[in-house]
Design an enzyme around this catalytic site. Structure first.
Site, mmCIF file in Angstrom:
data_model
loop_
_atom_site.group_PDB
_atom_site.id
_atom_site.type_symbol
_atom_site.label_atom_id
_atom_site.label_comp_id
_atom_site.label_asym_id
_atom_site.label_seq_id
_atom_site.Cartn_x
_atom_site.Cartn_y
_atom_site.Cartn_z
ATOM 1 N N GLY A 1 11.232 10.530 -0.566
ATOM 2 C CA GLY A 1 12.868 9.731 0.100
ATOM 3 C C GLY A 1 13.550 11.638 0.660
ATOM 4 O O GLY A 1 13.290 12.623 -0.641
ATOM 5 N N TYR B 1 0.636 2.056 2.514
ATOM 6 C CA TYR B 1 1.577 2.905 3.272
ATOM 7 C C TYR B 1 2.426 4.184 1.825
ATOM 8 O O TYR B 1 2.524 5.332 2.362
ATOM 9 C CB TYR B 1 3.020 2.823 4.242
ATOM 10 N N ASN C 1 15.787 2.847 -7.718
ATOM 11 C CA ASN C 1 14.165 2.892 -5.941
ATOM 12 C C ASN C 1 14.479 1.573 -6.059
ATOM 13 O O ASN C 1 14.256 0.051 -7.842
ATOM 14 C CB ASN C 1 13.436 3.275 -6.315
ATOM 15 N N GLY C 2 14.970 0.738 -4.456
ATOM 16 C CA GLY C 2 14.747 -0.600 -4.419
ATOM 17 C C GLY C 2 15.843 -1.375 -4.121
ATOM 18 O O GLY C 2 16.467 -0.335 -3.265
ATOM 19 N N CYS D 1 13.107 4.421 -2.617
ATOM 20 C CA CYS D 1 13.349 6.463 -2.701
ATOM 21 C C CYS D 1 12.405 6.147 -3.955
ATOM 22 O O CYS D 1 11.737 5.647 -4.121
ATOM 23 C CB CYS D 1 14.812 6.449 -4.191
HETATM 24 P P1 AMP Z 1 6.038 2.808 14.825
HETATM 25 O O1 AMP Z 1 5.968 3.827 15.575
HETATM 26 O O2 AMP Z 1 7.579 2.002 14.190
HETATM 27 O O3 AMP Z 1 4.566 2.055 15.046
HETATM 28 O O4 AMP Z 1 5.714 2.709 12.972
HETATM 29 C C1 AMP Z 1 4.134 3.357 12.938
HETATM 30 C C2 AMP Z 1 4.265 4.338 11.933
HETATM 31 O O5 AMP Z 1 5.247 4.804 11.186
HETATM 32 C C3 AMP Z 1 2.804 4.548 11.172
HETATM 33 O O6 AMP Z 1 2.298 5.500 11.651
HETATM 34 C C4 AMP Z 1 3.054 4.582 9.969
HETATM 35 O O7 AMP Z 1 2.506 5.527 9.285
HETATM 36 C C5 AMP Z 1 4.572 4.626 9.544
HETATM 37 N N1 AMP Z 1 5.688 4.079 8.927
HETATM 38 C C6 AMP Z 1 5.426 3.095 8.433
HETATM 39 N N2 AMP Z 1 6.138 2.091 7.834
HETATM 40 C C7 AMP Z 1 7.444 3.240 7.572
HETATM 41 C C8 AMP Z 1 8.177 3.337 7.193
HETATM 42 N N3 AMP Z 1 8.961 2.549 5.901
HETATM 43 N N4 AMP Z 1 8.948 5.052 6.706
HETATM 44 C C9 AMP Z 1 8.191 5.988 7.446
HETATM 45 N N5 AMP Z 1 7.107 5.709 8.481
HETATM 46 C C10 AMP Z 1 6.728 4.253 8.448
#
Ligand code: AMP
Length: 472
Positions: free
Chosen positions: A35, A249, A109-110, A6
């Site tokens: 979030g 990310y 957050n956490g 968050c």
């Molecule tokens: P996936 O399609 O499940 O392999 O997710 C990878 C994609 O989701 C990548 O394009 C990342 O930028 C994005 N991503 C990685 N971690 C998260 C996260 N915690 N929440 C939302 N998107 C994510």
């Protein structure tokens, strides 16, 4: 266990007649990427606390009338990430707890990993809970400690009971308290405003309010902001374990964390990726949006031309009604489309930050092949994600993580890519510029900096255990 990734804000303005709600509202907008499920603000006007919370984006939860009702010069705010946990208003924050001497609002957050045991202890002692949220456990514990100690010692006693990650803000009367866990897992920084001070998950919130970033809150530090003045107390000294995924990310590229501009870190990661995994290609393109900065770094180091090949529609919101099966392709195209002339007949390097389940990469490789790509080389700005996150990133369970069960060659085959290259852990750490021992790499190594039942724990835990056991 809730996995809260968050964003939090706390602001206190010097002039008690000034209004803080609008500043919190704008600051929350800048943390919207942290979030989108719910948002909330609590303020205090010297006499009473007022709160407004709701489900949805900041712009959906608040309007001018609600902001006008939130009178006061001090307050806290929160945006909540859509999680695998319960999506309901009870779990929206700030969370309020009333007690004999008043009320407290908390935003977190956490993710705490020992709240079940703490909750059972509190329930056995007669406390009654209204939500399933970990944050309510924190609030109850804090109220108990406040009855025994002064403010600083109450926070110290509270933090000795909590295990996990937390960057937390409390509104306690006309005071904002902000505390970062002893390992500093989740980010939190201090900003100076023209007429007061603030704390925020990321420095972009300080920029938005045209403030000046002072510094990060130290791991194990308590920041007290009252009547626009600030006071800091270091409650514990530990080797930090900053979340590595914030750099990969989660954080915005225009944020500064630990003295580093996230944008520069990501360009560095892209450069290391180009060194470690060169490709026979004529075009480097990002998988938008998170791959953009990494792709810039890959392009700069490799000399391969940069061309965007995929365009993301940022306005397809959560309320978008999914078309039926026959219109699946339409739905995908609406969110992401190819720029065909940049792809057709070209040998591509596509750069993204991470592969979690593999869904995104599989879909994109197919799209660019359909658009005529001669070859597709996937480059990823993180090492394989092999283990779940228990400390604040909503990721996926081990079963769902593609790299937890397959070799890199196995993932490459599933993606149908000509080649797949992940940045190495050492290369990533070099690009970030923080020693490995100062980072939480749980999702990449399966070793966590706090004890989690059934998982490996690394050396930082020894130090934290000493702190937790110290009841002096
Ligand atoms: P996936 O399609 O499940 O392999 O997710 C990878 C994609 O989701 C990548 O394009 C990342 O930028 C994005 N991503 C990685 N971690 C998260 C996260 N915690 N929440 C939302 N998107 C994510």
């Amino acid at each position: 266990m809730l996995r809260d990734a968050c964003g939090v804000i706390g602001i206190s303005l010097r002039d008690p007649s000034s209004s803080v709600a609008k500043s919190i509202y704008y600051a929350l907008h800048s943390l919207q990427h942290r979030g989108q499920e719910a948002a909330g603000i609590s303020v205090h006007d010297g006499k009473a606390m007022r709160t407004h919370r709701g489900m949805g984006l900041v712009s959906e939860v608040f309007d001018d009338a609600q902001i006008a009702l939130l009178r006061g010069s001090v307050g806290i705010g929160h945006v909540r990430y859509p999680t695998t946990g319960e999506s309901c208003i009870e779990n929206a924050q700030p969370l309020l707890v009333k007690y004999r001497d008043g009320g407290i609002a908390v935003a977190h957050n956490g993710n705490l990993v020992n709240t079940r045991a703490l909750r059972e202890q509190l329930e056995a002692a007669g406390d009654i809970f209204h939500s399933t949220s970990d944050t309510e456990v924190v609030a109850h514990l804090f109220v108990r400690e406040l009855q025994r100690h002064d403010l600083v010692d109450a926070v110290r006693a509270l933090t000795r009971k909590l295990v996990g990650s937390y960057s937390m803000v409390f509104l306690y009367g006309n005071t904002v308290l902000a505390v970062r866990d002893p390992l500093g897992i989740k980010p939190l920084c201090i900003g100076k405003l023209e007429n007061g001070f603030m704390v925020a998950s990321e420095s972009v919130a300080v920029d938005t309010l045209t403030g000046k970033l002072v510094r990060d809150v130290k791991p194990g530090e308590l920041v007290v902001i009252r009547e626009g003045e600030i006071e800091c107390h270091v409650l514990s000294h530990n080797t930090p374990a900053h979340c590595i995924f914030e750099y990969i990310y989660f954080a915005r590229p225009d944020s500064i964390m630990d003295g580093r501009l996230v944008y520069d870190v990501r360009v560095n990661i892209g450069g290391v990726l180009a060194e470690e995994h060169p490709a026979d290609a004529d075009t480097v393109a990002p998988i938008p949006d998170s791959g953009i900065t990494l792709a810039v770094g890959y392009h700069q180091r490799s000399g391969i031309r940069y061309r965007e090949c995929l365009m993301k529609n940022r306005y397809v919101g959560r309320t978008f009604i999914m078309p039926d099966q026959s219109m699946r392709e339409t739905a995908v195209r609406l969110k992401l489309n190819t720029i065909r002339p940049n792809i057709d007949g070209h040998k591509l390097v596509l750069v993204d930050d991470s592969i979690v389940r593999g869904t995104t990469s599989v879909r994109i490789v197919k799209m660019v092949r359909d658009a005529g790509a001669k070859s597709v080389h996937i480059r990823i700005g993180s090492p394989p994600i092999v283990a779940p996150c228990y400390l604040g990133i909503d990721m996926a369970s081990r079963d769902e993580l593609i790299a937890a069960h397959k070799t890199i060659a196995g993932v490459e085959a599933v993606l149908d890519a000509d080649s797949l290259g992940y940045v190495s852990l050492d290369g990533l750490i070099r690009a970030i510029g923080i020693p490995k021992e100062h980072l939480c790499t749980g999702c990449l190594t399966g070793y966590y900096p706090v004890e989690i039942p059934g998982e490996n724990c690394n050396v930082s835990q020894t130090k934290i255990t000493e702190y937790l056991n110290d009841t002096s």
